[in-house]
Design a protein around this motif. Sequence first.
Motif, PDB file in Angstrom:
ATOM      1  N   GLU A   1      -9.265  -5.613  -5.740  1.00  0.00           N
ATOM      2  CA  GLU A   1      -7.470  -6.548  -6.371  1.00  0.00           C
ATOM      3  C   GLU A   1      -6.603  -6.259  -6.981  1.00  0.00           C
ATOM      4  N   GLY A   2      -7.456  -4.651  -7.478  1.00  0.00           N
ATOM      5  CA  GLY A   2      -6.397  -4.235  -8.762  1.00  0.00           C
ATOM      6  C   GLY A   2      -6.946  -4.241  -9.950  1.00  0.00           C
ATOM      7  N   TYR A   3      -6.815  -3.845 -10.851  1.00  0.00           N
ATOM      8  CA  TYR A   3      -6.952  -3.607 -12.250  1.00  0.00           C
ATOM      9  C   TYR A   3      -6.357  -4.544 -13.661  1.00  0.00           C
ATOM     10  N   THR A   4      -6.749  -5.072 -14.254  1.00  0.00           N
ATOM     11  CA  THR A   4      -6.985  -6.257 -14.529  1.00  0.00           C
ATOM     12  C   THR A   4      -5.976  -5.728 -15.745  1.00  0.00           C
ATOM     13  N   ASN A   5      -5.036  -4.425 -15.782  1.00  0.00           N
ATOM     14  CA  ASN A   5      -4.064  -4.226 -16.632  1.00  0.00           C
ATOM     15  C   ASN A   5      -2.942  -4.573 -15.625  1.00  0.00           C
ATOM     16  N   GLY A   6      -2.664  -5.585 -14.382  1.00  0.00           N
ATOM     17  CA  GLY A   6      -1.517  -5.397 -13.988  1.00  0.00           C
ATOM     18  C   GLY A   6      -1.753  -4.141 -12.954  1.00  0.00           C
ATOM     19  N   THR A   7      -2.193  -2.788 -12.591  1.00  0.00           N
ATOM     20  CA  THR A   7      -1.119  -2.058 -12.168  1.00  0.00           C
ATOM     21  C   THR A   7      -2.710  -2.036 -10.861  1.00  0.00           C
ATOM     22  N   ALA A   8      -1.568  -0.502  -9.731  1.00  0.00           N
ATOM     23  CA  ALA A   8      -2.551  -0.727  -9.032  1.00  0.00           C
ATOM     24  C   ALA A   8      -2.811   0.355  -8.503  1.00  0.00           C
ATOM     25  N   ARG A   9      -3.474   1.081  -6.807  1.00  0.00           N
ATOM     26  CA  ARG A   9      -3.831   2.160  -6.669  1.00  0.00           C
ATOM     27  C   ARG A   9      -2.525   2.414  -4.952  1.00  0.00           C
ATOM     28  N   GLU A  10      -2.426   3.377  -5.050  1.00  0.00           N
ATOM     29  CA  GLU A  10      -1.241   3.833  -3.725  1.00  0.00           C
ATOM     30  C   GLU A  10      -2.014   2.905  -2.622  1.00  0.00           C
ATOM     31  N   LEU A  11      -0.757   2.321  -1.603  1.00  0.00           N
ATOM     32  CA  LEU A  11      -1.575   2.294  -0.269  1.00  0.00           C
ATOM     33  C   LEU A  11      -0.151   2.754   0.020  1.00  0.00           C
ATOM     34  N   HIS A  12      -1.211   2.838   1.631  1.00  0.00           N
ATOM     35  CA  HIS A  12       0.416   3.717   2.393  1.00  0.00           C
ATOM     36  C   HIS A  12      -1.146   2.607   3.926  1.00  0.00           C
ATOM     37  N   ASP A  13       0.242   1.994   4.545  1.00  0.00           N
ATOM     38  CA  ASP A  13      -0.272   1.202   5.682  1.00  0.00           C
ATOM     39  C   ASP A  13      -1.551   0.578   5.532  1.00  0.00           C
ATOM     40  N   GLY A  14      -1.701  -0.317   4.607  1.00  0.00           N
ATOM     41  CA  GLY A  14      -2.757  -0.567   4.218  1.00  0.00           C
ATOM     42  C   GLY A  14      -4.548  -0.116   3.795  1.00  0.00           C
ATOM     43  N   LEU A  15      -3.702   0.993   3.311  1.00  0.00           N
ATOM     44  CA  LEU A  15      -4.673   2.177   3.548  1.00  0.00           C
ATOM     45  C   LEU A  15      -5.226   2.541   1.690  1.00  0.00           C
ATOM     46  N   LEU A  16      -5.629   2.679   1.331  1.00  0.00           N
ATOM     47  CA  LEU A  16      -6.102   2.994   0.423  1.00  0.00           C
ATOM     48  C   LEU A  16      -6.361   4.181  -0.500  1.00  0.00           C
ATOM     49  N   ALA A  17      -5.795   5.200  -1.200  1.00  0.00           N
ATOM     50  CA  ALA A  17      -5.474   6.565  -1.619  1.00  0.00           C
ATOM     51  C   ALA A  17      -6.291   6.532  -2.605  1.00  0.00           C
ATOM     52  N   THR A  18      -7.557   7.390  -2.264  1.00  0.00           N
ATOM     53  CA  THR A  18      -8.808   7.144  -3.375  1.00  0.00           C
ATOM     54  C   THR A  18      -9.071   8.468  -4.052  1.00  0.00           C
ATOM     55  N   GLY A  19      -7.931   8.927  -3.968  1.00  0.00           N
ATOM     56  CA  GLY A  19      -7.987  10.478  -5.592  1.00  0.00           C
ATOM     57  C   GLY A  19      -8.517  11.482  -4.881  1.00  0.00           C
ATOM     58  N   ASP A  20      -8.502  11.499  -4.152  1.00  0.00           N
ATOM     59  CA  ASP A  20      -9.939  12.819  -3.194  1.00  0.00           C
ATOM     60  C   ASP A  20      -8.955  13.732  -2.054  1.00  0.00           C
ATOM     61  N   LEU A  21      -8.703  15.028  -2.070  1.00  0.00           N
ATOM     62  CA  LEU A  21      -8.017  15.780  -1.037  1.00  0.00           C
ATOM     63  C   LEU A  21      -9.757  16.116  -0.050  1.00  0.00           C
ATOM     64  N   GLY A  22      -9.891  16.214   1.065  1.00  0.00           N
ATOM     65  CA  GLY A  22     -10.948  16.198   2.460  1.00  0.00           C
ATOM     66  C   GLY A  22     -10.374  16.506   3.580  1.00  0.00           C
ATOM     67  N   HIS A  23     -11.249  16.822   4.597  1.00  0.00           N
ATOM     68  CA  HIS A  23     -10.885  16.736   5.648  1.00  0.00           C
ATOM     69  C   HIS A  23     -11.095  16.717   7.117  1.00  0.00           C
ATOM     70  N   VAL A  24     -11.416  16.207   7.607  1.00  0.00           N
ATOM     71  CA  VAL A  24     -12.910  15.729   8.999  1.00  0.00           C
ATOM     72  C   VAL A  24     -12.629  17.031   9.575  1.00  0.00           C
ATOM     73  N   ASP A  25     -14.380  16.974  10.413  1.00  0.00           N
ATOM     74  CA  ASP A  25     -14.928  18.404  11.126  1.00  0.00           C
ATOM     75  C   ASP A  25     -14.380  18.085  12.762  1.00  0.00           C
ATOM     76  N   ALA A  26     -14.626  19.001  13.494  1.00  0.00           N
ATOM     77  CA  ALA A  26     -13.949  17.932  14.385  1.00  0.00           C
ATOM     78  C   ALA A  26     -15.143  17.397  15.558  1.00  0.00           C
ATOM     79  N   ALA A  27     -16.463  17.516  14.809  1.00  0.00           N
ATOM     80  CA  ALA A  27     -17.146  16.112  15.246  1.00  0.00           C
ATOM     81  C   ALA A  27     -16.679  15.063  14.568  1.00  0.00           C
TER      82      ALA A  27
END
Length: 509
Positions: A376-402
């Motif tokens: 629900e956000g950080y206690t200092n009032g800041t938040a994480r980036e959202l894109h269309d309701g999805l939260l940025a994890t701060g990670d980079l990754g990929h999805v395979d064909a499966a």
Amino acid sequence: MITPFVVATMARRGLLVPGLPHRVVQQFAELHRWGFGLAGELRQAAARSPRRVAVIDDTRSLTYGELLDRSARLATALPIVAGNRVGVLCRNSVAMVETLIAVTSAGADPVLINTGLSAAQLAAVVEAQELAVIVHDDEFAAALGDFPGGVPTSAFDAMIGAVPSTTLAPPARTGRTIVLTSGTTGMPKGAQRPTPGGFSPLCSIIDRIPLRAGVRMMIAAPLFHTWGYAGMQIALALRATIVLRRKFEPAAALAAMRENAVTALIGVPVMLQSLMELPADVARPALDIAAVSGSALPGGLATRFMDRYGDVIYNLYGSTEASWASIATPADLRAAPDTAGRPPHGTAVAVLDFDGRGVPAGETGRLFVGNEMLFEGYTNGTARELHDGLLATGDLGHVDAAGRIFVDGREDDMIVSGGENVFPAEVEGLLADLPEVLEVAVVGVPDDEYGQRLAAYVVLRDPAALDADGIREHVRRNRARFCVPRDIVFLPALPRNATGKVLKRELRR
């Protein structure tokens, strides 16, 4: 809302087995009154199975009925009121479970404090989180300095004994748990955790990780850690028996699992790694599940562990802010040992480029996740980036064909060396597969010519088994030239925090 998925999952996991009618009625009545937080889950478990052993630690055990009685009296005895923030600075124990339930039962907010914080970090947390009280084990009294609101767990028996047995009414406000971020890159922040709104979050997890009602579960991950805390929530909902030890010591942990007929382990990857360092012929518990989270599985560990213990590993990828994103089953890990698995029911994961557009399968991008337990956000009032309701994890990754998710590294870990994007985690995994390597961490460091270069910090099983040139040659044979670490530093051990995460800032120093 109870959906067909929820009903089917609860039935498969033994949660809909008929019981004494009056107990079943009381069980659901308690959930209706108290909700699905710790206080409500304990009360439903105590209503249905009051004589079942709820928790066992190094020194004692409590049934669900006893845990309810003691936590209710403790809620009255603690010098707290609804809305207070209460620090909890304890190792895994019956007392910590009692504290967390008592604080939320009183409508106060428990703040889970990492036992590995320095005195300076602890002082900063006290100020930033505006803590009214800190419940602590005796060993942490000195670190609190002159903080006036300390309550030692050693005083619990006297405090509880001074309060008559009582039945609490639900507080006017629901206590919200605040989990501190790991602090591996700076000062820990307080992340406000939501209270589950029904059965769906539980079923999303136990659909993929086959934990059943009444399971005997060792929670080895620290309870102040998101995964250890989640394990406790799941255990209460399943009316499980929780086995705890103050510190994780591999041989002692195996002995405790055998003695208490434990079939499920909740831990972090470094714990599995330490179990594999024990002799192969040591007596082992009959584990059905070893569920881990909190950091990436080192290269080859999943396969080696399952070759010894059976196909029992379930790897949950998530974060303090996102709760969970995906779960890898043993079948996933046999097929791709470094996968983070697939999103469970009700969870969406997207891989986006830096302009917010989706990327094709196999291509690396930013990982975003959506589920009903986003913070629900950080206690200092800041938040994480959202894109269309999805939260940025701060990670980079990929999805395979499966459709399997792979985490390639943290966004802030990726380096640009001579114009090439390099992911340290890729090189870490490659080096971790070497039989001579016990553990390894790879980081980016400044370079006058290339902007950045890789540095590898390596712990060898035998210091004479491998040299720096051998490490570089192994990377050179298997990866592009810009992946070869210029700096190789041999260490006796990697610096880690209390949850087993490598403190890369310490390496860079």
